[in-house]
Design an enzyme around this catalytic site. Structure first.
Site, PDB file in Angstrom:
ATOM      1  N   HIS A  14      25.275  64.297   6.267  1.00  0.00           N
ATOM      2  CA  HIS A  14      24.372  63.143   6.524  1.00  0.00           C
ATOM      3  C   HIS A  14      25.246  61.972   6.944  1.00  0.00           C
ATOM      4  CE1 HIS A  14      20.659  60.651   5.383  1.00  0.00           C
ATOM      5  NE2 HIS A  14      21.527  59.815   5.916  1.00  0.00           N
ATOM      6  N   HIS A  16      25.689  58.460   9.753  1.00  0.00           N
ATOM      7  CA  HIS A  16      25.232  57.539  10.805  1.00  0.00           C
ATOM      8  C   HIS A  16      26.422  57.153  11.664  1.00  0.00           C
ATOM      9  CE1 HIS A  16      21.265  56.816   8.918  1.00  0.00           C
ATOM     10  NE2 HIS A  16      21.927  57.067   7.811  1.00  0.00           N
ATOM     11  N   LEU A  17      26.339  57.479  12.948  1.00  0.00           N
ATOM     12  CA  LEU A  17      27.442  57.127  13.860  1.00  0.00           C
ATOM     13  C   LEU A  17      27.076  56.000  14.813  1.00  0.00           C
ATOM     14  CD1 LEU A  17      29.121  60.538  14.840  1.00  0.00           C
ATOM     15  CD2 LEU A  17      29.956  58.789  13.265  1.00  0.00           C
ATOM     16  N   ARG A  18      25.771  55.617  14.859  1.00  0.00           N
ATOM     17  CA  ARG A  18      25.336  54.536  15.775  1.00  0.00           C
ATOM     18  C   ARG A  18      25.656  54.882  17.228  1.00  0.00           C
ATOM     19  NH1 ARG A  18      22.707  53.232  11.215  1.00  0.00           N
ATOM     20  NH2 ARG A  18      23.833  51.819   9.842  1.00  0.00           N
ATOM     21  N   ASN A  42      18.497  57.686  13.764  1.00  0.00           N
ATOM     22  CA  ASN A  42      17.785  56.390  13.698  1.00  0.00           C
ATOM     23  C   ASN A  42      18.467  55.327  14.543  1.00  0.00           C
ATOM     24  OD1 ASN A  42      19.952  56.250  11.844  1.00  0.00           O
ATOM     25  ND2 ASN A  42      18.893  54.769  10.542  1.00  0.00           N
ATOM     26  N   LYS A  98      14.639  64.984  11.118  1.00  0.00           N
ATOM     27  CA  LYS A  98      14.690  63.977  10.055  1.00  0.00           C
ATOM     28  C   LYS A  98      13.347  63.295   9.872  1.00  0.00           C
ATOM     29  CE  LYS A  98      16.400  61.193   7.023  1.00  0.00           C
ATOM     30  NZ  LYS A  98      17.570  60.344   6.906  1.00  0.00           N
ATOM     31  N   HIS A 135      14.142  61.466   4.109  1.00  0.00           N
ATOM     32  CA  HIS A 135      14.434  60.210   3.420  1.00  0.00           C
ATOM     33  C   HIS A 135      13.344  60.085   2.359  1.00  0.00           C
ATOM     34  CE1 HIS A 135      16.029  56.048   3.041  1.00  0.00           C
ATOM     35  NE2 HIS A 135      14.905  55.976   2.349  1.00  0.00           N
ATOM     36  N   HIS A 173      20.392  62.098   0.286  1.00  0.00           N
ATOM     37  CA  HIS A 173      20.934  61.020  -0.563  1.00  0.00           C
ATOM     38  C   HIS A 173      20.131  60.796  -1.842  1.00  0.00           C
ATOM     39  CE1 HIS A 173      17.892  58.959   1.784  1.00  0.00           C
ATOM     40  NE2 HIS A 173      18.658  58.793   2.831  1.00  0.00           N
ATOM     41  N   LEU A 218      20.008  52.167   0.872  1.00  0.00           N
ATOM     42  CA  LEU A 218      18.717  52.773   0.527  1.00  0.00           C
ATOM     43  C   LEU A 218      18.850  54.292   0.572  1.00  0.00           C
ATOM     44  CD1 LEU A 218      16.319  50.401   2.464  1.00  0.00           C
ATOM     45  CD2 LEU A 218      16.479  50.673  -0.018  1.00  0.00           C
ATOM     46  N   ASP A 246      26.069  59.674   3.991  1.00  0.00           N
ATOM     47  CA  ASP A 246      25.205  58.571   4.420  1.00  0.00           C
ATOM     48  C   ASP A 246      26.052  57.353   4.777  1.00  0.00           C
ATOM     49  OD1 ASP A 246      22.880  57.328   5.169  1.00  0.00           O
ATOM     50  OD2 ASP A 246      22.251  56.817   3.137  1.00  0.00           O
ATOM     51  N   HIS A 250      27.327  48.800   9.230  1.00  0.00           N
ATOM     52  CA  HIS A 250      26.709  47.600   9.809  1.00  0.00           C
ATOM     53  C   HIS A 250      27.835  46.582   9.924  1.00  0.00           C
ATOM     54  CE1 HIS A 250      22.467  48.789   9.187  1.00  0.00           C
ATOM     55  NE2 HIS A 250      22.907  49.360   8.074  1.00  0.00           N
ATOM     56  N   ALA A 262      20.805  47.520   4.793  1.00  0.00           N
ATOM     57  CA  ALA A 262      21.156  48.571   3.829  1.00  0.00           C
ATOM     58  C   ALA A 262      22.181  49.506   4.444  1.00  0.00           C
ATOM     59  CB  ALA A 262      19.908  49.357   3.458  1.00  0.00           C
TER      60      ALA A 262
END
Ligand code: DOR
Ligand code: ZN
Length: 346
Positions: A14, A16-18, A42, A98, A135, A173, A218, A246, A250, A262
């Site tokens: 899980h 996030h690589l943006r 996302n 997802k 989620h 998560h 979150l 996760d 940011h 978050a």
């Protein structure tokens, strides 16, 4: 004698690589240690079609090179076409889908409001063996934020699983004893990822002695008894529990704000932190299962051929406080204790 730990190369189930400058800046932090990762969809706008997932995969590979395999996911919306999902999976573009309840977290506005409207997709996924990654939080404003995961299990997850036999599900998560118990009660078809930060912090870490925006994520960290249950599950050797960091970058100005985003960014020091947590639990020999074996078993993939070695140092191991990116600096998660396990260069 130096204490040394060699593991099959780990995966992150899980992540996030943006995109753009942020992707460019932070993807190497994961690719350095992990062979594969499940990539969250996302983005803004979200990754909703097989074609978008293939294009995003190529943007990731352009940064990481082929030594890292991004396992792509689609963002489930009420307009998702079951045929597109099945075709993207058949063609090897996506690994999973997802589910974000609309409004639950960062960039979840396009998520699902009415779960009946995705029933056809879920049935097609069950038929094709495509896992659903949840989620697991309700968004009902009446429900206290600390109860949202437990209520999600009763109101959303369990009904979906009863209505869709054969659907493989990962609770992402997890943060509560309720989730640990729900997963443990199921013999098959249900797994859970556990993050690095939820093994380390409880809600006091966020709020006592001043608000700590870099500990806000979150689902939000819960009471200490829940953290302890997560450590017990992660270090138990139970193959239903596996690592999903996760790690969610940011830029600092978006975290250190009157309305902070978050997400905890743990890609850089996750393995050192996990070795510390497993050592403290007397379970170092179970770390490899959690980081490198249970996830592939759930997803029906081979364990990675390569290895990674950690060495225990007497002196604390340094790591950067921030990663500088073209999208601004990103603060690396501070576990609040010195780290002694160092990942050795390959
Ligand atoms: O803390 C989080 N950050 N939780 C999520 O579910 C999303 C993530 C993000 O994308 O920043
Ligand atoms: Zn996430």
């Amino acid at each position: 004698m130096t204490q040394r730990l060699t593991l099959s190369r780990p995966d992150d189930w899980h992540l996030h690589l943006r995109d753009g400058a942020m992707l460019q800046g932070i993807a190497p932090e994961s690719a350095r240690h992990f062979a594969r990762a499940i990539i969250m969809p996302n983005l803004l706008p979200p990754v909703v079609t097989g074609a978008e997932a293939a294009a995003y995969r190529d943007r990731i590979l352009a940064v990481t090179g082929t030594g890292f395999t991004p396992l792509m996911t689609l963002y489930l919306t009420e307009a998702t076409d079951p045929a597109d999902v099945v075709a993207a999976h058949r063609d090897g573009i996506i690994t999973a889908v997802k589910l974000y309840p609309a409004g639950a977290t960062t960039n979840s506005a396009s998520g699902v409001r009415d779960f009946d409207r995705v029933r056809g997709v879920l049935e097609a996924m069950a038929e094709a063996g495509i896992p659903l990654l949840c989620h697991g939080e309700v968004t009902d404003p009446e429900i206290d934020i600390f109860d949202r995961e437990a209520v999600f299990i009763d109101r959303v997850l369990d009904p979906i699983r009863r209505a869709t036999p054969g659907l493989r599900v990962v609770m992402e998560h997890i943060t509560t004893t309720d989730a640990v118990n729900y997963v443990t009660a199921e013999p098959e078809g249900l797994g859970a990822t556990i993050t690095t930060h939820h093994l380390v912090i409880n809600r006091n870490h966020i709020l006592v002695g001043g608000i700590k925006p870099h500990y806000y994520c979150l689902p939000v960290a819960k009471r200490e008894i829940h953290r302890e249950a997560l450590v017990k599950a992660a270090t138990s050797g139970d193959a239903r529990f596996f690592l999903g960091t996760d790690s969610a970058p940011h830029a600092d100005d978006a975290k250190e704000s009157a309305c902070g985003c978050a997400g905890c960014f743990t890609a850089t020091n996750t393995l050192s932190i996990l070795a510390h947590v497993f050592e403290a639990a007397g379970a170092l020999e179970r770390l490899e299962g959690f980081t490198s074996r249970h996830g592939p078993a759930f997803y029906g993939l081979p364990v990675n051929a390569g290895t990674i070695t950690l060495e225990r140092r007497e002196a604390p191991v340094p790591y950067p406080a921030k990663i500088e990116t073209g999208a601004g600096p990103v603060t690396v998660f501070d576990p609040g204790f010195p780290l002694h396990w160092q990942v050795m260069p390959a």
